[in-house]
Every structure is written in C-alpha cells, then in structure tokens.
Design a protein around this motif. Structure first.
Motif, PDB file in Angstrom:
ATOM      1  N   ILE A   1       0.567   5.155   1.309  1.00  0.00           N
ATOM      2  CA  ILE A   1      -0.439   6.109   2.120  1.00  0.00           C
ATOM      3  C   ILE A   1       0.362   7.360   2.036  1.00  0.00           C
ATOM      4  CG2 ILE A   1      -1.162   6.506   4.310  1.00  0.00           C
ATOM      5  CD1 ILE A   1      -2.275   3.714   3.330  1.00  0.00           C
TER       6      ILE A   1
ATOM      7  N   LYS B   1       0.858  -1.183  -0.130  1.00  0.00           N
ATOM      8  CA  LYS B   1      -0.113  -0.056   0.183  1.00  0.00           C
ATOM      9  C   LYS B   1       1.085   1.149   0.078  1.00  0.00           C
ATOM     10  CE  LYS B   1      -3.982  -1.497   2.654  1.00  0.00           C
ATOM     11  NZ  LYS B   1      -4.986  -1.456   1.526  1.00  0.00           N
TER      12      LYS B   1
ATOM     13  N   VAL C   1      -4.451  10.642   4.176  1.00  0.00           N
ATOM     14  CA  VAL C   1      -4.981  11.026   5.520  1.00  0.00           C
ATOM     15  C   VAL C   1      -4.532  12.363   5.846  1.00  0.00           C
ATOM     16  CG1 VAL C   1      -5.063  10.256   7.797  1.00  0.00           C
ATOM     17  CG2 VAL C   1      -4.948   8.592   6.043  1.00  0.00           C
TER      18      VAL C   1
ATOM     19  N   ASP D   1      -2.938   4.484  -2.505  1.00  0.00           N
ATOM     20  CA  ASP D   1      -4.192   3.998  -1.565  1.00  0.00           C
ATOM     21  C   ASP D   1      -5.118   4.885  -1.095  1.00  0.00           C
ATOM     22  OD1 ASP D   1      -4.001   0.927  -2.793  1.00  0.00           O
ATOM     23  OD2 ASP D   1      -2.106   1.473  -1.927  1.00  0.00           O
ATOM     24  N   THR D   2      -4.483   5.786   0.111  1.00  0.00           N
ATOM     25  CA  THR D   2      -5.069   6.527   0.800  1.00  0.00           C
ATOM     26  C   THR D   2      -4.484   7.788   1.084  1.00  0.00           C
ATOM     27  OG1 THR D   2      -6.129   4.273   1.838  1.00  0.00           O
ATOM     28  CG2 THR D   2      -6.077   6.436   3.195  1.00  0.00           C
TER      29      THR D   2
ATOM     30  N   ARG E   1      -9.946   8.590  -5.124  1.00  0.00           N
ATOM     31  CA  ARG E   1      -9.237   7.853  -4.258  1.00  0.00           C
ATOM     32  C   ARG E   1      -9.798   8.159  -2.799  1.00  0.00           C
ATOM     33  NH1 ARG E   1      -4.322   9.268  -7.384  1.00  0.00           N
ATOM     34  NH2 ARG E   1      -4.464   7.849  -9.101  1.00  0.00           N
ATOM     35  N   ARG E   2      -9.585   7.244  -2.013  1.00  0.00           N
ATOM     36  CA  ARG E   2      -9.522   7.144  -0.563  1.00  0.00           C
ATOM     37  C   ARG E   2      -9.001   8.410   0.072  1.00  0.00           C
ATOM     38  NH1 ARG E   2     -11.900   3.561   3.473  1.00  0.00           N
ATOM     39  NH2 ARG E   2     -12.499   2.414   1.758  1.00  0.00           N
ATOM     40  N   ILE E   3      -9.763   9.215   0.530  1.00  0.00           N
ATOM     41  CA  ILE E   3      -9.343  10.339   1.554  1.00  0.00           C
ATOM     42  C   ILE E   3      -9.837  10.356   3.018  1.00  0.00           C
ATOM     43  CG2 ILE E   3      -9.280  13.022   1.749  1.00  0.00           C
ATOM     44  CD1 ILE E   3      -9.634  12.886  -1.283  1.00  0.00           C
ATOM     45  N   ILE E   4      -9.401  10.420   3.857  1.00  0.00           N
ATOM     46  CA  ILE E   4      -9.708  10.588   5.495  1.00  0.00           C
ATOM     47  C   ILE E   4      -9.169  11.819   5.919  1.00  0.00           C
ATOM     48  CG2 ILE E   4      -9.733   9.383   7.680  1.00  0.00           C
ATOM     49  CD1 ILE E   4      -8.846   6.926   5.917  1.00  0.00           C
TER      50      ILE E   4
ATOM     51  N   LEU F   1      -9.840   2.455   8.691  1.00  0.00           N
ATOM     52  CA  LEU F   1     -10.247   3.285   7.723  1.00  0.00           C
ATOM     53  C   LEU F   1      -9.153   3.271   6.495  1.00  0.00           C
ATOM     54  CD1 LEU F   1     -12.308   6.112   9.358  1.00  0.00           C
ATOM     55  CD2 LEU F   1     -13.168   4.144   8.292  1.00  0.00           C
ATOM     56  N   SER F   2      -7.992   3.270   6.757  1.00  0.00           N
ATOM     57  CA  SER F   2      -6.879   3.272   5.733  1.00  0.00           C
ATOM     58  C   SER F   2      -6.728   1.865   5.039  1.00  0.00           C
ATOM     59  CB  SER F   2      -5.727   3.837   6.372  1.00  0.00           C
ATOM     60  OG  SER F   2      -5.850   4.972   6.911  1.00  0.00           O
TER      61      SER F   2
ATOM     62  N   ALA G   1      -6.908  14.035  -5.464  1.00  0.00           N
ATOM     63  CA  ALA G   1      -7.344  12.491  -4.997  1.00  0.00           C
ATOM     64  C   ALA G   1      -8.770  12.387  -5.237  1.00  0.00           C
ATOM     65  CB  ALA G   1      -7.034  12.416  -3.677  1.00  0.00           C
TER      66      ALA G   1
END
Length: 184
Positions: free
Chosen positions: A4, A2, A80, A77-78, A113-116, A170-171, A108
């Motif tokens: 990050i 992954k 954050v 992938d993520t 894409r996944r954003i937190i 979540l990630s 993103a």
C-alpha cells in the motif's frame, strides 16, 4: 503481502491519515507526506512527523520524484491519498506530476492500479466536483471523508472509524473497526 502506498497532503484531516496508517494490517506500507501536510499536522494535531513515519515500512520525501514508488515497475496494490487536498485532486485530474504524490498517481493511472482519493474539503466547488468526476471516469475511487450515521456514532472516534473502515475496505484490507450495516 499487499503493498500500500499512502500519500498525505495538506488538506485538513491529518488524523484520517494517522488512523488509516494505524489500522493497516498485514501489508507493506510506503508513505509520502507533503510539506503542506506537515504544516497542517502541526496546526491540527499533537502527532509528530516521526510518529507518522514510524507507522510505515518505508518513507519518501514528496520532492523525491525519482523514488522507486514513482516507477511503473514498482508493483503495488493500492495508492491512497488521505486526506486529499483540492490542489492535489486537481493536479491528479490534470495529469500534473510535479511531486512524488502526484507522480505516483499519474503512473498508477497509466498502469491501471487501484487509486483511492479521500477529499476532506466541504462544500465541494463545481471545479472540485468536475475533477472528482474526471478521476472517477479514469477508475480512481473518490471516497470523501463522509461518515455514515446508521452506525449510531457517539464520539469523534466513531465518526473517524467509520470513514477509515470504508477506506480500508476499498483498499482490500480486512478490518472490524466500525459496525457494518447488519451490526448497526
């Protein structure tokens, strides 16, 4: 493996970012820290910028909006943002990309894409709530730094671990730093 991307902004709670970075396993970590984050870090913690940078595989200056992580062709992938200041939250919600952190968020979102984002301020103003709603409606995960009490925390470390465990979950990063519901 992954990938990050982590953005640290100037909200109170630098310790959240450090704890998150310390617990990322089996992932390539790209880190951006704003100038405001450095100032807050100096006021709140004993951590040095060098230590925090050492927790990542790659480090970028927030002013470097041409860094490779700012491009849609950089696959990760993520993303954050921890902690996420109300200013950064507002900029991301409005699509303003005047720093590397906000540019990565804008790109993103367009790339789906996944954003937190991990807001740390409280109480939330109506404007902050509207910005969180706007981000949530655009598939951004809004995960305020709110600990769970079912795990029966007995220390500040327990409270931090709960929040960080949820952000790691979540990630998509496996962890066991905080009890789960059945373990509590």
């Amino acid at each position: 493996m992954k990938k990050i991307v982590v953005g640290i902004t100037g909200a109170s709670g630098t310790v959240l970012a450090v704890k998150f970075l310390e617990n990322i396993k089996d992932a390539e970590v790209h880190l951006v820290m704003s100038d405001s984050a450095r100032k807050v870090m100096e006021l709140e913690t004993e951590y040095s910028p060098e230590y925090i940078k050492s927790l990542a595989d790659y480090y970028y200056e927030d002013s470097d909006i041409a860094a490779r992580i700012s491009s849609g062709s950089f696959i990760f992938d993520t993303f954050v943002v921890i902690p996420c200041s109300s200013s950064t939250l507002a900029k991301i919600a409005a699509g303003i990309s005047d720093t590397l952190i906000t540019r990565v968020a804008t790109v993103a979102m367009k790339e789906r894409r996944r954003i937190i984002v991990v807001p740390r301020e409280m109480p939330f103003s109506t404007i902050m709530l509207e910005n969180m709603l706007k981000l949530s409606m655009n598939n951004v995960i809004v995960s305020p730094a709110v600990p769970g009490y079912y795990a029966r925390p007995s220390s500040m470390e327990d409270l931090l671990n709960f929040v960080i465990a949820r952000v790691l979950d979540l990630s998509g990063i496996k962890n066991d730093i905080s009890p789960r519901w059945k373990d509590a």
